[in-house]
Design a protein around this motif. Structure first.
Motif, short mmCIF file in Angstrom:
data_model
loop_
_atom_site.label_atom_id
_atom_site.label_comp_id
_atom_site.label_asym_id
_atom_site.label_seq_id
_atom_site.Cartn_x
_atom_site.Cartn_y
_atom_site.Cartn_z
N SER A 97 0.82 -1.22 0.00
CA SER A 97 0.00 0.00 0.00
C SER A 97 0.86 1.27 0.00
CB SER A 97 -0.91 0.01 1.22
OG SER A 97 -0.14 0.23 2.37
N ARG A 98 2.01 1.27 0.69
CA ARG A 98 2.77 2.51 0.79
C ARG A 98 3.96 2.53 -0.16
NH1 ARG A 98 1.38 6.27 4.03
NH2 ARG A 98 -0.47 5.79 5.24
N SER A 99 4.01 1.52 -1.04
CA SER A 99 5.12 1.49 -1.98
C SER A 99 4.63 1.90 -3.37
CB SER A 99 5.69 0.06 -2.04
OG SER A 99 6.57 -0.06 -3.11
N LYS A 100 5.44 2.69 -4.07
CA LYS A 100 5.03 3.14 -5.40
C LYS A 100 5.78 2.39 -6.50
CE LYS A 100 2.65 7.17 -4.41
NZ LYS A 100 2.20 6.68 -3.10
N THR A 101 6.53 1.35 -6.12
CA THR A 101 7.35 0.65 -7.09
C THR A 101 6.49 -0.19 -8.03
OG1 THR A 101 7.62 -1.19 -5.58
CG2 THR A 101 9.33 0.49 -5.54
N LYS A 105 2.95 -2.59 -7.64
CA LYS A 105 1.77 -2.48 -8.51
C LYS A 105 1.42 -3.84 -9.12
CE LYS A 105 1.44 2.32 -9.78
NZ LYS A 105 2.72 3.00 -9.93
N ALA B 4 7.40 8.56 0.56
CA ALA B 4 6.66 7.33 0.30
C ALA B 4 7.51 6.24 -0.37
CB ALA B 4 5.45 7.63 -0.56
N THR B 5 8.75 6.50 -0.62
CA THR B 5 9.58 5.44 -1.20
C THR B 5 10.17 4.59 -0.07
OG1 THR B 5 11.41 6.98 -1.18
CG2 THR B 5 10.26 6.72 -3.26
N SER B 13 6.80 3.70 5.54
CA SER B 13 6.46 2.60 4.65
C SER B 13 6.94 1.28 5.24
CB SER B 13 7.08 2.81 3.27
OG SER B 13 8.47 2.75 3.38
#
Lengths: 271, 289
Positions: A97-101, A105, B4-5, B13
Protein backbone atom coordinates in the motif's frame (compact mmCIF):
# COMPACT_ATOMS: atom_id res chain seq x y z
CA UNK A 1 -40.67 26.95 -21.49
CA UNK A 2 -43.08 28.22 -18.85
CA UNK A 3 -42.42 27.64 -15.18
CA UNK A 4 -45.51 25.41 -14.93
CA UNK A 5 -44.30 23.16 -17.73
CA UNK A 6 -40.89 23.07 -16.12
CA UNK A 7 -42.32 21.91 -12.81
CA UNK A 8 -44.36 19.21 -14.52
CA UNK A 9 -41.30 18.04 -16.34
CA UNK A 10 -39.22 17.90 -13.14
CA UNK A 11 -42.05 16.07 -11.40
CA UNK A 12 -42.33 13.47 -14.16
CA UNK A 13 -38.58 12.79 -13.89
CA UNK A 14 -38.71 12.38 -10.11
CA UNK A 15 -41.79 10.16 -10.22
CA UNK A 16 -40.33 7.85 -12.87
CA UNK A 17 -36.99 7.52 -11.07
CA UNK A 18 -38.54 7.00 -7.65
CA UNK A 19 -41.06 4.44 -8.89
CA UNK A 20 -38.35 2.39 -10.63
CA UNK A 21 -36.08 2.63 -7.58
CA UNK A 22 -38.80 1.48 -5.18
CA UNK A 23 -39.84 -1.36 -7.48
CA UNK A 24 -36.20 -2.43 -7.82
CA UNK A 25 -35.74 -2.37 -4.04
CA UNK A 26 -38.89 -4.50 -3.64
CA UNK A 27 -37.51 -6.87 -6.29
CA UNK A 28 -34.30 -7.19 -4.27
CA UNK A 29 -35.98 -7.87 -0.92
CA UNK A 30 -39.02 -9.95 -1.86
CA UNK A 31 -37.26 -13.25 -2.68
CA UNK A 32 -35.75 -13.39 0.82
CA UNK A 33 -39.10 -12.59 2.45
CA UNK A 34 -40.87 -15.21 0.33
CA UNK A 35 -38.41 -17.89 1.43
CA UNK A 36 -38.83 -17.05 5.11
CA UNK A 37 -42.64 -17.16 4.80
CA UNK A 38 -42.75 -20.37 2.78
CA UNK A 39 -40.41 -22.13 5.23
CA UNK A 40 -43.21 -22.03 7.82
CA UNK A 41 -45.63 -23.90 5.56
CA UNK A 42 -47.59 -26.83 6.94
CA UNK A 43 -47.79 -28.42 3.48
CA UNK A 44 -45.39 -30.59 1.53
CA UNK A 45 -44.78 -28.18 -1.37
CA UNK A 46 -43.41 -24.71 -1.95
CA UNK A 47 -46.92 -23.40 -2.68
CA UNK A 48 -47.29 -19.67 -2.05
CA UNK A 49 -49.17 -18.53 -0.07
CA UNK A 50 -48.80 -21.61 2.15
CA UNK A 51 -51.99 -23.57 2.96
CA UNK A 52 -51.21 -23.29 6.70
CA UNK A 53 -48.35 -22.53 9.05
CA UNK A 54 -46.17 -24.80 11.18
CA UNK A 55 -42.57 -25.28 12.28
CA UNK A 56 -42.41 -28.89 11.04
CA UNK A 57 -39.68 -28.16 8.47
CA UNK A 58 -37.45 -26.71 11.16
CA UNK A 59 -37.88 -29.96 13.11
CA UNK A 60 -37.04 -31.76 9.88
CA UNK A 61 -33.93 -29.58 9.53
CA UNK A 62 -32.89 -30.49 13.08
CA UNK A 63 -32.74 -34.13 11.92
CA UNK A 64 -31.14 -33.52 8.51
CA UNK A 65 -27.69 -34.82 9.42
CA UNK A 66 -26.32 -34.58 5.84
CA UNK A 67 -27.02 -30.84 5.71
CA UNK A 68 -25.60 -30.37 9.19
CA UNK A 69 -22.45 -32.29 8.29
CA UNK A 70 -21.97 -30.11 5.19
CA UNK A 71 -22.68 -26.95 7.20
CA UNK A 72 -20.01 -27.90 9.76
CA UNK A 73 -17.45 -28.46 7.00
CA UNK A 74 -18.34 -25.12 5.42
CA UNK A 75 -17.90 -23.27 8.70
CA UNK A 76 -14.56 -24.98 9.43
CA UNK A 77 -13.20 -24.20 5.95
CA UNK A 78 -14.49 -20.61 6.08
CA UNK A 79 -12.86 -20.00 9.48
CA UNK A 80 -9.48 -21.38 8.39
CA UNK A 81 -9.57 -19.54 5.05
CA UNK A 82 -10.51 -16.28 6.73
CA UNK A 83 -7.73 -16.68 9.31
CA UNK A 84 -5.13 -17.40 6.63
CA UNK A 85 -6.48 -14.58 4.45
CA UNK A 86 -6.14 -12.09 7.31
CA UNK A 87 -2.56 -13.09 8.21
CA UNK A 88 -1.29 -13.24 4.62
CA UNK A 89 -3.49 -10.44 3.30
CA UNK A 90 -2.76 -7.82 5.95
CA UNK A 91 1.00 -8.41 5.65
CA UNK A 92 0.80 -8.09 1.87
CA UNK A 93 -1.40 -5.00 2.11
CA UNK A 94 1.15 -3.30 4.40
CA UNK A 95 3.90 -4.09 1.90
CA UNK A 96 2.16 -2.87 -1.24
CA UNK A 97 0.00 0.00 0.00
CA UNK A 98 2.77 2.51 0.79
CA UNK A 99 5.12 1.49 -1.98
CA UNK A 100 5.03 3.14 -5.40
CA UNK A 101 7.35 0.65 -7.09
CA UNK A 102 6.39 -1.38 -10.14
CA UNK A 103 6.75 -4.61 -8.14
CA UNK A 104 4.15 -3.40 -5.68
CA UNK A 105 1.77 -2.48 -8.51
CA UNK A 106 2.21 -5.89 -10.18
CA UNK A 107 1.70 -7.71 -6.88
CA UNK A 108 -1.46 -5.69 -6.31
CA UNK A 109 -2.86 -6.76 -9.70
CA UNK A 110 -1.87 -10.38 -9.02
CA UNK A 111 -3.58 -10.42 -5.62
CA UNK A 112 -6.75 -8.88 -7.10
CA UNK A 113 -6.93 -11.15 -10.15
CA UNK A 114 -9.00 -13.96 -8.52
CA UNK A 115 -11.86 -11.43 -8.36
CA UNK A 116 -11.99 -11.07 -12.14
CA UNK A 117 -11.02 -14.49 -13.46
CA UNK A 118 -13.83 -17.06 -13.72
CA UNK A 119 -13.46 -18.95 -10.43
CA UNK A 120 -14.67 -22.15 -12.09
CA UNK A 121 -11.54 -22.18 -14.28
CA UNK A 122 -9.41 -21.76 -11.15
CA UNK A 123 -11.35 -24.57 -9.42
CA UNK A 124 -10.61 -26.96 -12.28
CA UNK A 125 -6.97 -25.83 -12.44
CA UNK A 126 -6.57 -26.36 -8.68
CA UNK A 127 -8.07 -29.86 -8.91
CA UNK A 128 -5.66 -30.80 -11.73
CA UNK A 129 -2.72 -29.31 -9.83
CA UNK A 130 -3.48 -31.14 -6.56
CA UNK A 131 -3.91 -34.44 -8.40
CA UNK A 132 -0.58 -33.82 -10.19
CA UNK A 133 1.35 -33.26 -6.96
CA UNK A 134 -0.45 -36.19 -5.36
CA UNK A 135 -2.45 -34.26 -2.75
CA UNK A 136 -5.89 -35.90 -2.42
CA UNK A 137 -8.92 -33.61 -2.05
CA UNK A 138 -9.55 -32.87 1.62
CA UNK A 139 -10.42 -30.00 3.91
CA UNK A 140 -6.81 -28.85 3.44
CA UNK A 141 -7.11 -28.47 -0.34
CA UNK A 142 -10.44 -26.69 0.17
CA UNK A 143 -8.84 -24.25 2.62
CA UNK A 144 -6.00 -23.53 0.16
CA UNK A 145 -8.40 -22.97 -2.74
CA UNK A 146 -10.75 -20.80 -0.69
CA UNK A 147 -7.90 -18.71 0.68
CA UNK A 148 -6.77 -17.81 -2.85
CA UNK A 149 -10.23 -16.56 -3.84
CA UNK A 150 -11.00 -14.87 -0.48
CA UNK A 151 -7.71 -13.08 0.25
CA UNK A 152 -8.39 -10.27 -2.30
CA UNK A 153 -11.21 -8.94 -0.09
CA UNK A 154 -8.87 -8.63 2.91
CA UNK A 155 -6.08 -7.06 0.81
CA UNK A 156 -8.45 -4.53 -0.80
CA UNK A 157 -10.11 -3.42 2.43
CA UNK A 158 -6.80 -3.19 4.31
CA UNK A 159 -5.15 -1.21 1.52
CA UNK A 160 -8.12 1.19 1.55
CA UNK A 161 -7.80 1.64 5.32
CA UNK A 162 -4.01 2.19 5.07
CA UNK A 163 -4.51 4.81 2.37
CA UNK A 164 -6.36 6.96 4.91
CA UNK A 165 -3.59 6.63 7.50
CA UNK A 166 -1.63 9.88 7.97
CA UNK A 167 2.11 9.23 7.39
CA UNK A 168 2.89 12.01 9.87
CA UNK A 169 1.44 9.85 12.65
CA UNK A 170 4.09 7.23 11.98
CA UNK A 171 6.82 9.88 11.83
CA UNK A 172 5.71 11.47 15.11
CA UNK A 173 5.68 8.08 16.77
CA UNK A 174 9.23 7.38 15.54
CA UNK A 175 10.46 10.82 16.63
CA UNK A 176 9.08 10.17 20.10
CA UNK A 177 11.27 7.08 20.21
CA UNK A 178 8.81 4.27 19.57
CA UNK A 179 10.13 1.19 17.82
CA UNK A 180 8.54 0.21 14.51
CA UNK A 181 6.83 -2.80 16.06
CA UNK A 182 5.46 -0.67 18.89
CA UNK A 183 4.20 1.93 16.40
CA UNK A 184 2.55 -0.82 14.40
CA UNK A 185 0.83 -2.32 17.42
CA UNK A 186 -0.27 0.91 19.06
CA UNK A 187 -0.88 3.25 16.09
CA UNK A 188 -1.30 1.41 12.80
CA UNK A 189 -3.26 -1.65 13.89
CA UNK A 190 -5.97 0.19 15.88
CA UNK A 191 -6.52 2.63 12.99
CA UNK A 192 -6.83 0.00 10.26
CA UNK A 193 -8.71 -2.55 12.39
CA UNK A 194 -12.21 -1.68 11.02
CA UNK A 195 -10.88 -2.16 7.48
CA UNK A 196 -9.36 -5.53 8.34
CA UNK A 197 -12.54 -6.68 10.09
CA UNK A 198 -14.83 -5.76 7.21
CA UNK A 199 -12.44 -7.45 4.76
CA UNK A 200 -12.40 -10.56 6.94
CA UNK A 201 -16.21 -10.51 7.17
CA UNK A 202 -16.61 -10.43 3.38
CA UNK A 203 -13.91 -13.11 3.00
CA UNK A 204 -15.74 -15.35 5.49
CA UNK A 205 -19.09 -14.90 3.75
CA UNK A 206 -17.64 -15.55 0.32
CA UNK A 207 -15.84 -18.69 1.51
CA UNK A 208 -18.99 -19.98 3.21
CA UNK A 209 -20.91 -19.35 -0.01
CA UNK A 210 -18.23 -20.51 -2.44
CA UNK A 211 -19.41 -22.83 -5.20
CA UNK A 212 -16.93 -22.79 -8.13
CA UNK A 213 -13.89 -23.87 -6.11
CA UNK A 214 -15.70 -26.27 -3.79
CA UNK A 215 -17.37 -27.90 -6.77
CA UNK A 216 -14.04 -29.37 -7.85
CA UNK A 217 -12.18 -29.68 -4.55
CA UNK A 218 -14.72 -31.46 -2.36
CA UNK A 219 -15.85 -35.07 -2.25
CA UNK A 220 -18.43 -37.05 -0.23
CA UNK A 221 -16.23 -36.96 2.88
CA UNK A 222 -15.76 -33.18 2.67
CA UNK A 223 -19.23 -32.13 1.58
CA UNK A 224 -19.80 -28.36 1.51
CA UNK A 225 -23.13 -26.70 2.30
CA UNK A 226 -23.81 -24.74 -0.92
CA UNK A 227 -22.97 -27.80 -3.03
CA UNK A 228 -25.12 -30.10 -0.86
CA UNK A 229 -28.05 -27.65 -1.17
CA UNK A 230 -27.56 -27.35 -4.91
CA UNK A 231 -27.53 -31.11 -5.40
CA UNK A 232 -30.62 -31.51 -3.19
CA UNK A 233 -32.44 -28.88 -5.26
CA UNK A 234 -31.44 -30.50 -8.56
CA UNK A 235 -33.12 -33.71 -7.39
CA UNK A 236 -36.31 -32.47 -5.76
CA UNK A 237 -37.76 -29.29 -4.32
CA UNK A 238 -37.49 -30.01 -0.62
CA UNK A 239 -39.13 -27.66 1.91
CA UNK A 240 -36.32 -28.48 4.38
CA UNK A 241 -34.08 -26.35 2.13
CA UNK A 242 -36.52 -23.46 2.65
CA UNK A 243 -36.14 -23.79 6.43
CA UNK A 244 -32.35 -23.90 6.09
CA UNK A 245 -32.42 -20.92 3.70
CA UNK A 246 -34.44 -18.84 6.10
CA UNK A 247 -32.04 -19.71 8.94
CA UNK A 248 -29.16 -18.53 6.71
CA UNK A 249 -30.99 -15.32 5.71
CA UNK A 250 -31.72 -14.42 9.33
CA UNK A 251 -28.13 -15.21 10.36
CA UNK A 252 -26.85 -12.99 7.52
CA UNK A 253 -29.10 -10.07 8.52
CA UNK A 254 -27.92 -10.41 12.14
CA UNK A 255 -24.24 -10.49 11.11
CA UNK A 256 -24.77 -7.47 8.83
CA UNK A 257 -26.33 -5.51 11.66
CA UNK A 258 -23.39 -6.35 13.95
CA UNK A 259 -20.86 -5.37 11.25
CA UNK A 260 -22.69 -2.11 10.57
CA UNK A 261 -22.55 -1.26 14.28
CA UNK A 262 -18.89 -2.15 14.75
CA UNK A 263 -17.20 -1.13 11.50
CA UNK A 264 -19.69 0.97 9.53
CA UNK A 265 -19.72 -1.60 6.75
CA UNK A 266 -22.09 0.35 4.48
CA UNK A 267 -19.93 3.48 4.34
CA UNK A 268 -16.89 1.31 3.70
CA UNK A 269 -18.45 -0.38 0.68
CA UNK A 270 -19.70 2.79 -0.97
CA UNK A 271 -16.39 4.62 -0.68
CA UNK B 1 5.52 13.05 -1.06
CA UNK B 2 9.08 11.90 -1.37
CA UNK B 3 8.90 9.97 1.89
CA UNK B 4 6.66 7.33 0.30
CA UNK B 5 9.58 5.44 -1.20
CA UNK B 6 11.21 2.52 0.60
CA UNK B 7 14.38 4.33 1.61
CA UNK B 8 16.20 2.79 4.59
CA UNK B 9 15.13 4.39 7.84
CA UNK B 10 11.88 5.54 6.30
CA UNK B 11 9.28 4.92 8.99
CA UNK B 12 6.19 5.63 6.91
CA UNK B 13 6.46 2.60 4.65
CA UNK B 14 6.75 -1.12 5.23
CA UNK B 15 9.16 -3.62 3.74
CA UNK B 16 8.03 -5.15 0.46
CA UNK B 17 9.16 -8.47 1.95
CA UNK B 18 5.92 -8.60 3.93
CA UNK B 19 4.20 -9.49 0.65
CA UNK B 20 6.46 -12.51 0.24
CA UNK B 21 4.30 -15.16 2.00
CA UNK B 22 1.18 -14.26 0.01
CA UNK B 23 3.27 -13.87 -3.14
CA UNK B 24 4.65 -17.38 -2.69
CA UNK B 25 1.20 -18.81 -1.97
CA UNK B 26 -0.11 -17.20 -5.17
CA UNK B 27 2.87 -18.44 -7.20
CA UNK B 28 2.35 -22.04 -6.07
CA UNK B 29 -1.41 -22.35 -5.71
CA UNK B 30 -2.66 -19.83 -8.28
CA UNK B 31 -0.15 -19.18 -11.05
CA UNK B 32 1.17 -22.76 -11.30
CA UNK B 33 -2.29 -24.40 -11.51
CA UNK B 34 -3.40 -21.91 -14.19
CA UNK B 35 -0.17 -22.53 -16.11
CA UNK B 36 -0.82 -26.26 -15.89
CA UNK B 37 -4.37 -25.71 -17.12
CA UNK B 38 -3.00 -23.86 -20.13
CA UNK B 39 -0.36 -26.56 -20.71
CA UNK B 40 -3.00 -29.30 -20.64
CA UNK B 41 -5.24 -27.44 -23.07
CA UNK B 42 -2.45 -27.58 -25.65
CA UNK B 43 -2.69 -31.37 -25.92
CA UNK B 44 -4.80 -33.37 -28.32
CA UNK B 45 -5.36 -36.48 -26.19
CA UNK B 46 -6.71 -37.01 -22.66
CA UNK B 47 -3.41 -38.53 -21.48
CA UNK B 48 -1.69 -35.24 -22.44
CA UNK B 49 1.09 -36.79 -24.57
CA UNK B 50 0.41 -35.31 -28.02
CA UNK B 51 0.97 -31.57 -28.35
CA UNK B 52 -1.39 -29.58 -30.54
CA UNK B 53 -4.18 -27.09 -30.86
CA UNK B 54 -6.76 -29.84 -31.35
CA UNK B 55 -8.94 -28.88 -28.38
CA UNK B 56 -9.20 -25.24 -29.50
CA UNK B 57 -9.93 -26.25 -33.10
CA UNK B 58 -12.57 -28.67 -31.83
CA UNK B 59 -14.26 -25.88 -29.85
CA UNK B 60 -14.00 -23.17 -32.49
CA UNK B 61 -15.28 -25.34 -35.34
CA UNK B 62 -18.11 -26.94 -33.38
CA UNK B 63 -21.41 -25.04 -33.90
CA UNK B 64 -22.75 -26.40 -30.61
CA UNK B 65 -19.81 -25.11 -28.55
CA UNK B 66 -19.89 -21.74 -30.30
CA UNK B 67 -23.64 -21.47 -29.62
CA UNK B 68 -22.97 -22.11 -25.91
CA UNK B 69 -20.33 -19.37 -25.86
CA UNK B 70 -22.60 -16.99 -27.78
CA UNK B 71 -25.63 -17.52 -25.56
CA UNK B 72 -23.47 -17.07 -22.43
CA UNK B 73 -22.12 -13.72 -23.66
CA UNK B 74 -25.63 -12.63 -24.70
CA UNK B 75 -27.06 -13.63 -21.31
CA UNK B 76 -24.43 -11.46 -19.61
CA UNK B 77 -25.40 -8.46 -21.76
CA UNK B 78 -29.12 -8.86 -21.03
CA UNK B 79 -28.58 -9.19 -17.27
CA UNK B 80 -26.20 -6.20 -17.23
CA UNK B 81 -28.71 -4.02 -19.05
CA UNK B 82 -31.51 -5.04 -16.67
CA UNK B 83 -29.28 -4.26 -13.65
CA UNK B 84 -28.34 -0.86 -15.05
CA UNK B 85 -31.92 0.20 -15.78
CA UNK B 86 -33.17 -0.92 -12.35
CA UNK B 87 -30.03 -0.09 -10.38
CA UNK B 88 -29.41 3.49 -11.53
CA UNK B 89 -32.64 4.85 -9.99
CA UNK B 90 -31.72 3.14 -6.69
CA UNK B 91 -28.36 4.93 -6.63
CA UNK B 92 -30.09 8.19 -7.60
CA UNK B 93 -32.64 7.79 -4.79
CA UNK B 94 -29.83 6.98 -2.34
CA UNK B 95 -28.05 10.25 -3.03
CA UNK B 96 -31.22 12.27 -2.48
CA UNK B 97 -32.24 10.56 0.78
CA UNK B 98 -31.54 11.33 4.42
CA UNK B 99 -28.98 9.25 6.27
CA UNK B 100 -31.51 6.85 7.83
CA UNK B 101 -33.05 6.00 4.48
CA UNK B 102 -29.53 5.74 3.04
CA UNK B 103 -28.57 3.08 5.59
CA UNK B 104 -31.83 1.23 4.86
CA UNK B 105 -31.19 1.28 1.10
CA UNK B 106 -27.61 0.04 1.57
CA UNK B 107 -28.76 -2.77 3.84
CA UNK B 108 -31.40 -3.83 1.28
CA UNK B 109 -28.83 -3.74 -1.51
CA UNK B 110 -26.19 -5.59 0.52
CA UNK B 111 -28.52 -8.33 1.72
CA UNK B 112 -28.44 -10.38 -1.50
CA UNK B 113 -24.69 -9.80 -1.85
CA UNK B 114 -24.07 -11.48 1.49
CA UNK B 115 -26.79 -14.15 1.41
CA UNK B 116 -25.77 -17.51 0.01
CA UNK B 117 -26.24 -17.67 -3.76
CA UNK B 118 -28.04 -21.01 -3.46
CA UNK B 119 -30.54 -19.40 -1.08
CA UNK B 120 -31.12 -16.49 -3.45
CA UNK B 121 -31.61 -18.82 -6.39
CA UNK B 122 -33.87 -21.07 -4.37
CA UNK B 123 -36.08 -18.05 -3.65
CA UNK B 124 -36.59 -17.59 -7.38
CA UNK B 125 -37.64 -21.21 -7.77
CA UNK B 126 -40.33 -20.52 -5.16
CA UNK B 127 -41.45 -17.34 -6.95
CA UNK B 128 -41.39 -18.60 -10.52
CA UNK B 129 -42.57 -22.16 -9.90
CA UNK B 130 -45.89 -23.67 -10.98
CA UNK B 131 -47.36 -23.02 -7.53
CA UNK B 132 -45.30 -19.86 -6.96
CA UNK B 133 -46.54 -16.36 -6.16
CA UNK B 134 -46.84 -15.08 -9.70
CA UNK B 135 -48.88 -18.05 -10.84
CA UNK B 136 -51.16 -18.03 -7.78
CA UNK B 137 -51.81 -14.28 -8.08
CA UNK B 138 -52.57 -14.54 -11.80
CA UNK B 139 -54.81 -17.57 -11.22
CA UNK B 140 -56.74 -16.00 -8.35
CA UNK B 141 -57.35 -12.92 -10.51
CA UNK B 142 -58.69 -15.26 -13.15
CA UNK B 143 -56.20 -14.01 -15.72
CA UNK B 144 -54.85 -17.47 -16.49
CA UNK B 145 -56.42 -20.93 -16.27
CA UNK B 146 -53.37 -23.15 -16.10
CA UNK B 147 -50.08 -22.14 -14.44
CA UNK B 148 -47.59 -20.38 -16.71
CA UNK B 149 -44.21 -21.97 -17.23
CA UNK B 150 -41.72 -19.31 -16.05
CA UNK B 151 -38.94 -21.27 -14.47
CA UNK B 152 -36.53 -22.78 -17.02
CA UNK B 153 -37.15 -19.83 -19.37
CA UNK B 154 -34.73 -17.14 -20.53
CA UNK B 155 -36.93 -14.39 -19.03
CA UNK B 156 -37.07 -16.07 -15.63
CA UNK B 157 -33.32 -16.60 -15.66
CA UNK B 158 -32.62 -12.94 -16.50
CA UNK B 159 -34.90 -11.74 -13.68
CA UNK B 160 -33.23 -14.05 -11.17
CA UNK B 161 -29.69 -13.17 -12.26
CA UNK B 162 -30.50 -9.44 -12.26
CA UNK B 163 -31.70 -9.65 -8.66
CA UNK B 164 -28.74 -11.77 -7.59
CA UNK B 165 -26.15 -9.42 -9.17
CA UNK B 166 -27.85 -6.06 -8.50
CA UNK B 167 -25.55 -5.03 -5.58
CA UNK B 168 -22.51 -5.21 -7.87
CA UNK B 169 -24.13 -2.57 -10.08
CA UNK B 170 -25.61 -0.33 -7.40
CA UNK B 171 -22.55 0.05 -5.12
CA UNK B 172 -20.18 1.59 -7.73
CA UNK B 173 -23.06 3.77 -9.02
CA UNK B 174 -23.69 5.17 -5.53
CA UNK B 175 -19.99 6.03 -5.24
CA UNK B 176 -19.89 7.66 -8.68
CA UNK B 177 -23.09 9.69 -8.31
CA UNK B 178 -21.91 10.84 -4.87
CA UNK B 179 -18.82 12.37 -6.45
CA UNK B 180 -20.80 14.54 -8.87
CA UNK B 181 -20.85 18.18 -7.81
CA UNK B 182 -24.57 18.95 -7.11
CA UNK B 183 -23.96 22.53 -8.32
CA UNK B 184 -23.64 21.18 -11.86
CA UNK B 185 -27.24 19.98 -11.92
CA UNK B 186 -28.40 23.30 -10.45
CA UNK B 187 -26.37 25.19 -13.05
CA UNK B 188 -27.91 23.10 -15.81
CA UNK B 189 -31.40 23.78 -14.43
CA UNK B 190 -30.86 27.52 -14.04
CA UNK B 191 -29.62 27.67 -17.63
CA UNK B 192 -33.04 26.34 -18.64
CA UNK B 193 -32.47 22.62 -19.12
CA UNK B 194 -35.28 20.39 -17.87
CA UNK B 195 -34.76 17.50 -15.46
CA UNK B 196 -34.64 14.84 -18.18
CA UNK B 197 -32.23 16.85 -20.27
CA UNK B 198 -29.99 17.53 -17.26
CA UNK B 199 -30.05 13.82 -16.47
CA UNK B 200 -29.02 12.76 -19.97
CA UNK B 201 -26.53 15.58 -20.60
CA UNK B 202 -24.98 16.05 -17.14
CA UNK B 203 -25.59 13.20 -14.73
CA UNK B 204 -25.24 10.21 -17.04
CA UNK B 205 -21.91 11.31 -18.58
CA UNK B 206 -20.45 12.30 -15.20
CA UNK B 207 -21.42 9.01 -13.59
CA UNK B 208 -19.93 7.03 -16.50
CA UNK B 209 -16.99 5.67 -14.42
CA UNK B 210 -19.48 4.12 -12.00
CA UNK B 211 -21.62 2.77 -14.83
CA UNK B 212 -18.57 1.13 -16.43
CA UNK B 213 -17.36 -0.33 -13.13
CA UNK B 214 -20.83 -1.64 -12.31
CA UNK B 215 -21.30 -3.14 -15.77
CA UNK B 216 -17.90 -4.90 -15.62
CA UNK B 217 -18.64 -6.51 -12.25
CA UNK B 218 -22.23 -7.45 -13.13
CA UNK B 219 -21.28 -8.89 -16.51
CA UNK B 220 -18.42 -11.00 -15.16
CA UNK B 221 -20.59 -12.28 -12.32
CA UNK B 222 -23.63 -13.03 -14.49
CA UNK B 223 -21.81 -15.18 -17.04
CA UNK B 224 -20.02 -17.21 -14.35
CA UNK B 225 -23.08 -17.69 -12.12
CA UNK B 226 -23.07 -21.47 -12.23
CA UNK B 227 -25.73 -22.18 -9.58
CA UNK B 228 -28.36 -19.70 -10.76
CA UNK B 229 -27.85 -20.69 -14.39
CA UNK B 230 -28.26 -24.38 -13.67
CA UNK B 231 -31.20 -24.17 -11.21
CA UNK B 232 -33.32 -21.43 -12.82
CA UNK B 233 -32.19 -22.11 -16.40
CA UNK B 234 -32.65 -25.86 -16.08
CA UNK B 235 -31.27 -28.53 -18.36
CA UNK B 236 -32.64 -26.94 -21.53
CA UNK B 237 -30.24 -24.01 -21.56
CA UNK B 238 -26.54 -24.70 -21.47
CA UNK B 239 -24.00 -21.99 -20.61
CA UNK B 240 -20.21 -22.02 -20.44
CA UNK B 241 -19.77 -22.80 -16.70
CA UNK B 242 -22.02 -25.88 -16.85
CA UNK B 243 -20.47 -26.94 -20.17
CA UNK B 244 -17.02 -26.74 -18.56
CA UNK B 245 -18.21 -28.67 -15.49
CA UNK B 246 -19.84 -31.43 -17.57
CA UNK B 247 -16.71 -31.92 -19.66
CA UNK B 248 -14.45 -31.99 -16.60
CA UNK B 249 -16.50 -33.93 -14.08
CA UNK B 250 -18.97 -36.11 -15.93
CA UNK B 251 -16.95 -36.87 -19.05
CA UNK B 252 -13.48 -36.55 -17.45
CA UNK B 253 -12.26 -34.88 -20.66
CA UNK B 254 -9.71 -32.67 -18.92
CA UNK B 255 -7.84 -31.27 -21.94
CA UNK B 256 -11.10 -30.15 -23.58
CA UNK B 257 -12.37 -28.77 -20.26
CA UNK B 258 -9.05 -26.93 -19.90
CA UNK B 259 -9.44 -25.44 -23.39
CA UNK B 260 -13.02 -24.36 -22.55
CA UNK B 261 -11.68 -22.71 -19.37
CA UNK B 262 -8.98 -20.85 -21.28
CA UNK B 263 -11.41 -19.69 -23.97
CA UNK B 264 -13.91 -18.61 -21.31
CA UNK B 265 -11.15 -16.89 -19.34
CA UNK B 266 -10.03 -14.92 -22.36
CA UNK B 267 -13.61 -14.03 -23.25
CA UNK B 268 -14.06 -12.60 -19.74
CA UNK B 269 -10.71 -10.78 -19.88
CA UNK B 270 -11.58 -9.32 -23.31
CA UNK B 271 -14.88 -7.98 -21.95
CA UNK B 272 -13.17 -6.54 -18.86
CA UNK B 273 -10.49 -4.91 -21.06
CA UNK B 274 -13.17 -3.48 -23.34
CA UNK B 275 -15.06 -2.00 -20.38
CA UNK B 276 -11.92 -0.55 -18.82
CA UNK B 277 -10.93 1.09 -22.11
CA UNK B 278 -14.40 2.63 -22.23
CA UNK B 279 -13.90 3.62 -18.59
CA UNK B 280 -10.66 5.47 -19.33
CA UNK B 281 -12.33 7.33 -22.18
CA UNK B 282 -15.27 8.21 -19.96
CA UNK B 283 -12.96 9.48 -17.22
CA UNK B 284 -11.14 11.69 -19.71
CA UNK B 285 -14.51 12.95 -20.88
CA UNK B 286 -15.55 13.68 -17.30
CA UNK B 287 -12.31 15.49 -16.46
CA UNK B 288 -12.51 17.62 -19.59
CA UNK B 289 -15.64 19.36 -18.39
Amino acid sequence: MSRRQNNLEALSFQIVMTVIAVLALILIVSPSLVVVIVSFTSGFSLKFPPPGYSTRWYVELWNAWQLQFAARNSVVVALWSTGLSVVLGVAAALAISRSKTLTAKLLDSLFMSPLVLPALAFGLAALMFFSLIGLPVSLLTLVIGHTIVCVPYVVRNTVAALAQLEPTLLESSAILGASRLYTFRRIVLPLIRPGIISGAFIAFMSSFDNVPVSLFLRDAATDMLPIRMWQDLEGKLDVTIAALSSVLIIATVALMAIMERTTGLSKRLTG
Amino acid sequence: MKSATTAPGDVTSFSLGLALPLGLAFAIFFVLPLAQLFYLSLHNDTAATVWGLGQYIKFLTDPFSLAVLGSTLLLGAEVTLACLVLGYPIAWLYQRSGSRVQTLIIMIVLLPLLTSVVVRTFAWIVILGRQGIINSVLQSLGLIGTPLRMIYTQGGLIAALAQVQMPLMVLPLITAIGRIDPNLSDASASLGAGSWRTFVKVMLPLSMPGIIAGCTLTYAAAITAFITQSLVGGGQMLFMPMYLYQQASTLQNWPFAAAISIIFLFAVLAIVALFSTLGRRARGYGDAR
